[in-house]
Design a protein around this motif. Structure first.
Motif, PDB file in Angstrom:
ATOM      1  N   HIS A  44       0.856  -1.195   0.000  1.00 35.91           N
ATOM      2  CA  HIS A  44       0.000   0.000   0.000  1.00 35.91           C
ATOM      3  C   HIS A  44       0.891   1.245   0.000  1.00 35.91           C
ATOM      4  N   VAL A  45       0.478   2.248  -0.741  1.00 35.10           N
ATOM      5  CA  VAL A  45       1.218   3.512  -0.745  1.00 35.10           C
ATOM      6  C   VAL A  45       0.358   4.570  -0.057  1.00 35.10           C
ATOM      7  N   PRO A  46       0.759   5.034   1.138  1.00 35.53           N
ATOM      8  CA  PRO A  46      -0.038   6.056   1.825  1.00 35.53           C
ATOM      9  C   PRO A  46       0.102   7.411   1.147  1.00 35.53           C
ATOM     10  N   ASP A  47      -0.792   8.309   1.460  1.00 37.63           N
ATOM     11  CA  ASP A  47      -0.700   9.669   0.919  1.00 37.63           C
ATOM     12  C   ASP A  47       0.083  10.590   1.842  1.00 37.63           C
ATOM     13  N   LEU A  48       0.214  10.203   3.103  1.00 39.51           N
ATOM     14  CA  LEU A  48       0.975  10.976   4.074  1.00 39.51           C
ATOM     15  C   LEU A  48       1.440  10.037   5.182  1.00 39.51           C
ATOM     16  N   VAL A  49       2.646  10.271   5.688  1.00 35.44           N
ATOM     17  CA  VAL A  49       3.173   9.479   6.792  1.00 35.44           C
ATOM     18  C   VAL A  49       3.443  10.403   7.977  1.00 35.44           C
ATOM     19  N   MET A  50       2.918  10.016   9.141  1.00 36.19           N
ATOM     20  CA  MET A  50       3.240  10.695  10.393  1.00 36.19           C
ATOM     21  C   MET A  50       4.003   9.707  11.260  1.00 36.19           C
ATOM     22  N   VAL A  51       5.236  10.031  11.632  1.00 35.75           N
ATOM     23  CA  VAL A  51       6.052   9.075  12.355  1.00 35.75           C
ATOM     24  C   VAL A  51       6.720   9.740  13.553  1.00 35.75           C
ATOM     25  N   ASP A  52       6.677   9.051  14.672  1.00 29.89           N
ATOM     26  CA  ASP A  52       7.337   9.526  15.888  1.00 29.89           C
ATOM     27  C   ASP A  52       8.841   9.256  15.776  1.00 29.89           C
ATOM     28  N   TYR A  53       9.645  10.108  16.408  1.00 35.40           N
ATOM     29  CA  TYR A  53      11.091   9.887  16.363  1.00 35.40           C
ATOM     30  C   TYR A  53      11.524   8.834  17.377  1.00 35.40           C
ATOM     31  N   MET A  54      11.105   8.986  18.622  1.00 33.53           N
ATOM     32  CA  MET A  54      11.583   8.115  19.704  1.00 33.53           C
ATOM     33  C   MET A  54      10.785   6.815  19.745  1.00 33.53           C
ATOM     34  N   MET A  55      11.351   5.749  19.161  1.00 34.43           N
ATOM     35  CA  MET A  55      10.759   4.408  19.233  1.00 34.43           C
ATOM     36  C   MET A  55      11.882   3.433  19.570  1.00 34.43           C
ATOM     37  N   PRO A  56      11.603   2.394  20.382  1.00 38.97           N
ATOM     38  CA  PRO A  56      12.686   1.557  20.920  1.00 38.97           C
ATOM     39  C   PRO A  56      13.398   0.675  19.898  1.00 38.97           C
ATOM     40  N   MET A  57      12.668   0.034  18.993  1.00 41.71           N
ATOM     41  CA  MET A  57      13.279  -0.920  18.068  1.00 41.71           C
ATOM     42  C   MET A  57      13.868  -0.244  16.827  1.00 41.71           C
ATOM     43  N   MET A  58      13.246   0.811  16.369  1.00 45.47           N
ATOM     44  CA  MET A  58      13.679   1.525  15.168  1.00 45.47           C
ATOM     45  C   MET A  58      13.220   2.971  15.303  1.00 45.47           C
ATOM     46  N   ASP A  59      14.143   3.921  15.308  1.00 41.40           N
ATOM     47  CA  ASP A  59      13.705   5.312  15.480  1.00 41.40           C
ATOM     48  C   ASP A  59      13.111   5.849  14.179  1.00 41.40           C
ATOM     49  N   GLY A  60      12.525   7.038  14.278  1.00 39.44           N
ATOM     50  CA  GLY A  60      11.827   7.620  13.137  1.00 39.44           C
ATOM     51  C   GLY A  60      12.723   7.900  11.944  1.00 39.44           C
ATOM     52  N   VAL A  61      13.979   8.274  12.181  1.00 41.02           N
ATOM     53  CA  VAL A  61      14.904   8.560  11.084  1.00 41.02           C
ATOM     54  C   VAL A  61      15.163   7.296  10.271  1.00 41.02           C
ATOM     55  N   GLU A  62      15.413   6.182  10.953  1.00 38.34           N
ATOM     56  CA  GLU A  62      15.655   4.913  10.254  1.00 38.34           C
ATOM     57  C   GLU A  62      14.409   4.443   9.523  1.00 38.34           C
ATOM     58  N   PHE A  63      13.235   4.662  10.132  1.00 37.02           N
ATOM     59  CA  PHE A  63      11.993   4.281   9.452  1.00 37.02           C
ATOM     60  C   PHE A  63      11.842   5.041   8.147  1.00 37.02           C
ATOM     61  N   ILE A  64      12.064   6.350   8.198  1.00 34.41           N
ATOM     62  CA  ILE A  64      11.927   7.158   6.978  1.00 34.41           C
ATOM     63  C   ILE A  64      12.908   6.690   5.906  1.00 34.41           C
ATOM     64  N   ARG A  65      14.144   6.404   6.330  1.00 32.90           N
ATOM     65  CA  ARG A  65      15.152   5.955   5.365  1.00 32.90           C
ATOM     66  C   ARG A  65      14.693   4.685   4.657  1.00 32.90           C
ATOM     67  N   ARG A  66      14.166   3.733   5.411  1.00 34.43           N
ATOM     68  CA  ARG A  66      13.727   2.473   4.813  1.00 34.43           C
ATOM     69  C   ARG A  66      12.428   2.660   4.033  1.00 34.43           C
ATOM     70  N   PHE A  67      11.567   3.544   4.492  1.00 35.98           N
ATOM     71  CA  PHE A  67      10.313   3.827   3.788  1.00 35.98           C
ATOM     72  C   PHE A  67      10.588   4.401   2.397  1.00 35.98           C
ATOM     73  N   ARG A  68      11.566   5.289   2.309  1.00 36.65           N
ATOM     74  CA  ARG A  68      11.878   5.927   1.021  1.00 36.65           C
ATOM     75  C   ARG A  68      12.401   4.929  -0.025  1.00 36.65           C
ATOM     76  N   LEU A  69      12.872   3.780   0.422  1.00 40.37           N
ATOM     77  CA  LEU A  69      13.391   2.775  -0.510  1.00 40.37           C
ATOM     78  C   LEU A  69      12.290   1.902  -1.111  1.00 40.37           C
ATOM     79  N   LEU A  70      11.076   1.979  -0.555  1.00 37.71           N
ATOM     80  CA  LEU A  70       9.981   1.148  -1.035  1.00 37.71           C
ATOM     81  C   LEU A  70       9.434   1.689  -2.355  1.00 37.71           C
TER      82      LEU A  70
END
Length: 352
Positions: A44-70
């Motif tokens: 699925h391709v969302p129209d907008l992503v809202m992501v928190d920075y402070m998360m224990p397993m994967m922070d928001g910066v790493e999530f965005i980096r991996r999201f952009r590769l999809l």
């Protein structure tokens, strides 16, 4: 429009989803685990992503980096939500693809304004994508129509040249399709096969400049007459060369070189081996086979197996051995084409 909400705290997710309900035609898809969110984004391709920075397993910066590769997610607007106002974090987030930021505690008015701005950006992207897709379809339709008209014109010109020759319009169709079969078994792309199919009929266009007394002579040509006949290769090239059309460029090269021989004894330039263009080497096989197996006022048609033996014996001398092998590999297709396009074929014909 779908908004992906990602925060490891369920209470924060619930709050954001409630605020999103205040925006018309907006649907929230929420996650508390980054891996689950990424898995969802794989299909699925969302129209907008809202992501928190402070998360224990994967922070928001790493999530965005991996999201952009999809696939399809390179330009999706991303809002990062964080309680951290340090500039270094913002630099990192921007570097991996964040578009905007919200600082906790979230202000309702600011949240709605920034979210609407991001959704408006996405709506503009989608409009441009739809417009680009529509334009691409229209251009393809127009190009197809132009190509069809060009193909018909070339076929009619080629048939006009053959009308001065003992050969027939069916000869053009057969040898062009034989050429495509050879190209297929040589591993050429679909686009190259189609180009050759369309360009091959122009191989003898230069015969329009050969006198009837030579072109239609029932007996063997004298040495001087044969020298004049050989000019048709250069004449065909001169007629077709210099065009912006890829089809005519290919036709020009075929017209010039289809009488060259693999051992260098052909004409007009005495080229040898791979000095001869591949299309011309292919057409040489197709043209000779059809000439041998066709009845003419001055000769009977050869049996197809005798003609095939002649081609095999000429491999490495007259013909490119690889082209002969490809012709043999497509033998069943060759016989089908020969049966489909008999000499009584009339009309403009079809290149298929």
């Amino acid at each position: 429009m779908s908004v992906l909400v990602l925060d490891d705290a369920q209470i924060n997710v619930t709050l954001l989803c409630l605020l999103l309900k205040k925006i018309d035609q907006c649907e929230a898809v929420s996650f508390v685990e980054p891996e689950s969110a990424l898995n969802w984004c794989n299909s699925h391709v969302p129209d907008l992503v809202m992501v928190d920075y402070m998360m224990p397993m994967m922070d928001g910066v790493e999530f965005i980096r991996r999201f952009r590769l999809l696939p399809g997610c390179h330009d999706i607007p991303v809002l990062m939500i964080t309680a951290n106002s340090e500039l270094e974090l913002r630099y990192q987030a921007l570097d991996v693809g964040a578009n905007d930021f919200l600082i906790k505690p979230i202000d309702k008015i600011e949240f709605l304004a920034r979210t609407k701005n991001m959704l408006a950006l996405r709506e503009s992207q989608r409009f441009l994508q739809d417009r680009a897709s529509w334009l691409a379809v229209e251009v393809k339709k127009a190009t197809t129509e132009i190509r069809a008209r060009e193909r018909e014109t070339i076929f009619r010109l080629s048939k006009a040249a053959d009308s001065r020759d003992p050969e027939t319009g069916a000869h053009i169709l057969r040898m062009a399709n034989y050429s495509r079969i050879i190209a297929e078994h040589l591993g050429l792309s679909e686009e190259e096969q189609q180009l050759l199919l369309e360009a091959a009929p122009m191989h003898d266009l230069g015969k329009v400049g050969i006198p009837d007394s030579i072109l239609l002579k029932p007996g063997k040509l004298t040495a001087d007459e044969f020298e004049i006949m050989k000019r048709h290769a250069r004449m065909g090239y001169d007629i077709l060369a210099g065009s912006a059309s890829e089809m005519l460029q290919a036709g020009a090269q075929i017209a010039l070189s289809h009488h060259e021989k693999y051992d260098g004894t052909g004409y007009p330039e005495g080229l040898k081996g791979e000095e001869i263009s591949l299309f011309a080497r292919i057409v040489a096989v197709a043209d000779v086979f059809d000439a041998l197996t066709s009845e003419r006022p001055y000769k009977a048609a050869w049996d197809v197996h005798d003609a095939l033996t002649f081609l095999k014996e000429g491999a490495g001398k007259h013909f490119d051995p690889l082209c002969i092998n490809a012709f043999i590999a497509g033998w069943e297709q060759v016989l089908e084409i020969r049966n489909r396009y008999r000499d009584e074929t009339t009309g403009s014909g079809v290149l298929s």
